[in-house]
Design a protein around this motif. Sequence first.
Motif, PDB file in Angstrom:
ATOM      1  N   TRP A  60       6.202 -21.461  18.085  1.00  0.00           N
ATOM      2  CA  TRP A  60       5.624 -22.564  17.315  1.00  0.00           C
ATOM      3  C   TRP A  60       6.717 -23.259  16.503  1.00  0.00           C
ATOM      4  N   ALA A  61       6.341 -24.321  15.811  1.00  0.00           N
ATOM      5  CA  ALA A  61       7.253 -25.013  14.893  1.00  0.00           C
ATOM      6  C   ALA A  61       6.421 -25.715  13.832  1.00  0.00           C
ATOM      7  N   THR A  62       7.035 -25.949  12.695  1.00  0.00           N
ATOM      8  CA  THR A  62       6.291 -26.577  11.589  1.00  0.00           C
ATOM      9  C   THR A  62       5.832 -27.981  11.946  1.00  0.00           C
ATOM     10  N   TRP A  63       6.608 -28.656  12.819  1.00  0.00           N
ATOM     11  CA  TRP A  63       6.271 -30.042  13.163  1.00  0.00           C
ATOM     12  C   TRP A  63       5.307 -30.142  14.346  1.00  0.00           C
ATOM     13  N   CYS A  64       4.881 -28.999  14.863  1.00  0.00           N
ATOM     14  CA  CYS A  64       3.991 -28.988  16.033  1.00  0.00           C
ATOM     15  C   CYS A  64       2.544 -28.868  15.552  1.00  0.00           C
ATOM     16  N   PRO A  66      -0.485 -28.978  17.111  1.00  0.00           N
ATOM     17  CA  PRO A  66      -1.362 -28.010  17.783  1.00  0.00           C
ATOM     18  C   PRO A  66      -1.041 -26.567  17.387  1.00  0.00           C
ATOM     19  N   CYS A  67       0.249 -26.296  17.122  1.00  0.00           N
ATOM     20  CA  CYS A  67       0.626 -24.942  16.703  1.00  0.00           C
ATOM     21  C   CYS A  67       0.009 -24.636  15.342  1.00  0.00           C
ATOM     22  N   ARG A  68       0.095 -25.621  14.453  1.00  0.00           N
ATOM     23  CA  ARG A  68      -0.413 -25.404  13.095  1.00  0.00           C
ATOM     24  C   ARG A  68      -1.924 -25.198  13.109  1.00  0.00           C
ATOM     25  N   GLU A  69      -2.574 -25.748  14.136  1.00  0.00           N
ATOM     26  CA  GLU A  69      -4.028 -25.554  14.249  1.00  0.00           C
ATOM     27  C   GLU A  69      -4.361 -24.149  14.733  1.00  0.00           C
ATOM     28  N   GLU A  70      -3.546 -23.635  15.671  1.00  0.00           N
ATOM     29  CA  GLU A  70      -3.898 -22.339  16.261  1.00  0.00           C
ATOM     30  C   GLU A  70      -3.413 -21.162  15.423  1.00  0.00           C
ATOM     31  N   LEU A  71      -2.403 -21.373  14.585  1.00  0.00           N
ATOM     32  CA  LEU A  71      -1.829 -20.244  13.849  1.00  0.00           C
ATOM     33  C   LEU A  71      -2.837 -19.539  12.938  1.00  0.00           C
ATOM     34  N   LEU A  86      -2.978  -4.343  18.223  1.00  0.00           N
ATOM     35  CA  LEU A  86      -2.489  -5.691  18.546  1.00  0.00           C
ATOM     36  C   LEU A  86      -1.305  -6.035  17.642  1.00  0.00           C
ATOM     37  N   VAL A  87      -0.241  -6.519  18.261  1.00  0.00           N
ATOM     38  CA  VAL A  87       0.937  -6.987  17.515  1.00  0.00           C
ATOM     39  C   VAL A  87       1.225  -8.422  17.949  1.00  0.00           C
ATOM     40  N   VAL A  88       1.350  -9.291  16.986  1.00  0.00           N
ATOM     41  CA  VAL A  88       1.730 -10.681  17.281  1.00  0.00           C
ATOM     42  C   VAL A  88       3.121 -10.915  16.701  1.00  0.00           C
ATOM     43  N   LEU A  89       3.996 -11.483  17.517  1.00  0.00           N
ATOM     44  CA  LEU A  89       5.339 -11.834  17.056  1.00  0.00           C
ATOM     45  C   LEU A  89       5.454 -13.356  17.085  1.00  0.00           C
ATOM     46  N   GLY A  90       5.789 -13.943  15.942  1.00  0.00           N
ATOM     47  CA  GLY A  90       5.837 -15.406  15.840  1.00  0.00           C
ATOM     48  C   GLY A  90       7.266 -15.926  15.812  1.00  0.00           C
ATOM     49  N   PHE A  91       7.597 -16.677  16.850  1.00  0.00           N
ATOM     50  CA  PHE A  91       8.954 -17.234  16.963  1.00  0.00           C
ATOM     51  C   PHE A  91       8.909 -18.720  16.601  1.00  0.00           C
ATOM     52  N   SER A  92       9.576 -19.072  15.525  1.00  0.00           N
ATOM     53  CA  SER A  92       9.594 -20.480  15.115  1.00  0.00           C
ATOM     54  C   SER A  92      10.809 -21.177  15.710  1.00  0.00           C
ATOM     55  N   LEU A  93      10.582 -22.354  16.258  1.00  0.00           N
ATOM     56  CA  LEU A  93      11.694 -23.125  16.806  1.00  0.00           C
ATOM     57  C   LEU A  93      12.286 -24.089  15.783  1.00  0.00           C
ATOM     58  N   ASP A  94      11.907 -23.927  14.536  1.00  0.00           N
ATOM     59  CA  ASP A  94      12.500 -24.780  13.498  1.00  0.00           C
ATOM     60  C   ASP A  94      13.971 -24.449  13.322  1.00  0.00           C
ATOM     61  N   GLY A 125      12.975 -18.170  30.055  1.00  0.00           N
ATOM     62  CA  GLY A 125      13.452 -19.536  30.282  1.00  0.00           C
ATOM     63  C   GLY A 125      13.564 -20.301  28.987  1.00  0.00           C
ATOM     64  N   ARG A 126      13.884 -21.571  29.126  1.00  0.00           N
ATOM     65  CA  ARG A 126      14.021 -22.425  27.942  1.00  0.00           C
ATOM     66  C   ARG A 126      12.634 -22.737  27.372  1.00  0.00           C
ATOM     67  N   ILE A 127      12.485 -22.542  26.078  1.00  0.00           N
ATOM     68  CA  ILE A 127      11.208 -22.882  25.437  1.00  0.00           C
ATOM     69  C   ILE A 127      11.203 -24.403  25.290  1.00  0.00           C
ATOM     70  N   TRP A 128      10.522 -25.065  26.198  1.00  0.00           N
ATOM     71  CA  TRP A 128      10.672 -26.520  26.278  1.00  0.00           C
ATOM     72  C   TRP A 128       9.429 -27.283  25.838  1.00  0.00           C
ATOM     73  N   HIS A 129       8.312 -26.581  25.652  1.00  0.00           N
ATOM     74  CA  HIS A 129       7.190 -27.253  24.993  1.00  0.00           C
ATOM     75  C   HIS A 129       6.407 -26.257  24.155  1.00  0.00           C
ATOM     76  N   LEU A 130       5.716 -26.781  23.169  1.00  0.00           N
ATOM     77  CA  LEU A 130       4.971 -25.962  22.219  1.00  0.00           C
ATOM     78  C   LEU A 130       3.529 -26.454  22.132  1.00  0.00           C
ATOM     79  N   PRO A 131       2.595 -25.575  21.792  1.00  0.00           N
ATOM     80  CA  PRO A 131       2.804 -24.136  21.665  1.00  0.00           C
ATOM     81  C   PRO A 131       2.859 -23.494  23.035  1.00  0.00           C
ATOM     82  N   VAL A 132       3.472 -22.331  23.069  1.00  0.00           N
ATOM     83  CA  VAL A 132       3.418 -21.527  24.284  1.00  0.00           C
ATOM     84  C   VAL A 132       3.299 -20.065  23.860  1.00  0.00           C
TER      85      VAL A 132
END
Lengths: 171, 352
Positions: A60-64, A66-71, A86-94, A125-132
């Motif tokens: 996710w990213a702060t400027w995304c 849809p990400c801010r909606e799902e978080l 359940l473990v969630v790991l959050g990777f920010s692309l900021d 691969g390259r994280i090229w779109h968000l969210p994923v």
Amino acid sequence: MPRAFAILLVLLVLPMADRARAGNDLVPGAPAPPITLTTLDGRQLNTRDLHGKVVILTFWATWCAPCREELPLLSRYAQRHARNGLVVLGFSLDTPDKLDEVRQVAKRLSFPVGLLGDPHVPGYGRIWHLPVNFTIDREGNLVDDGWKDKDPVWTQERLGRIVTPLLQIPR
Amino acid sequence: MRRKIDVLSRTLAVLLPLSPMVAHACATCGCTLSTDAATGYSAQEGWRVNLEYAWLDQDELRHGNGSASPRDIIDRPADPSADASEIERDTYNRYINLAVSWHPNADWSFSLLAPFLRRDHTTYGEFEAPFQPSYVSAQNVSGARVSGMGDVKLLVGYQGFLPTRNFGVIAGVKLPTGRYGGGNEDGTITGDPVLFNSGPLRGEALDASLQAGTGSTDAIVGAYWYQPVSQNFDAFANGQFQAAVSHRMDIPGVDFRPGNQFSLNVGLRYEAHADWVPQLQLNLLRKSADQGALADRADSAGTVAYLSPGLSVSLHRNLQAYGFVQVPLYSHLEGYQLFPRWAATLGLSMAF
């Protein structure tokens, strides 16, 4: 001659375009590539050490928007099902200059967050779109390849369909 | 509804966000590579320095869409009203382009681009019809060397329109910092032109369009966009328009104003690897005819397209090297012009 050279170059580039369709090593049912989250407080969380857990990798990213909606939804779900493994790991692309904003968002989340850094993630691969998002079962196998989701945003329905059944499998 | 946002690669987040092609005083030639796309657009704060070496040898006479011969120039002149026509031989250009840019924040950037050039030009001179083989003999060759700083550009860029900062606009000026000048057929000299230093034309002024500078102040506007289009490919496009708003060579009879030019670059970057990025650019340039008594109006307009494969490599965390070859795909040249069969560029970029 120059035109022949140009055509040759295009022919050389075409195989790259073919390979670009894949761009990662993800195969549902096969072991998920390992990935490490360096959290904002400096902890290292590697998926290799999470065997027996169901793991969601969320990018996710702060400027995304849809990400801010799902978080928040994902955060509530993670909190509710932590006892089920359940473990969630959050990777920010900021970028690092947005660290304060990332911390503000992370404060409201129930799962650990860190900056991804280089978007080229081995195996994913390259994280090229968000969210994923990518979901890994208790055996460490990839269950859901986020690159193949037409609508990649988490919803209650989608969590119930993909993640909840994995949590119901005994450890 | 599908909701996702494309991410802008951090491998793109290095170096020159707005270093467009450096303007060179020549006809419709090959100075078209998009350095900003070559090194990647950036929203990083701080300074960037880019040093680039480019060369192109304009050694082929062309007219319209095809090749031309000295006989064509004399027997089918571009300007039938002229008493004589010039048979140019070769223009060999080498450029060192220095670009320094400062990004106070992710939205704004300020850049200075300074070209230093060495240009060796040879010509057989002007002749009347009909064509004689002796016109293109070695004894008729005159030569001139232009060496020094060209015209400097100052540019401001803004890319704060979108949160992803993958669309930006630029505006700026090209200043008459390069040596400029010319002489008319009466022998009247304006400015401080480089003179022919060998051959029958020794002591005469080199064409105004071949000097290091144009003597004009040009306004520049442009825009750029880039976007990941798949897991491994980014696409980009940028366009720029440049037009002289004032020119120092403005005395009737010895005046010169460079033609307007519009460039459009589109391409793909293969982003599968963080440290090396193959890419392909298509560079289009449309230039209108130079104006004024010192202009070669009939032989200075045209449209050209180059295919430019290249590679950028990360040598260190903030240091990149890149190299490109430009191959002409298409040219439609007004009159008769010297045109390169290929061009090449090597560069180094550093951010700090």
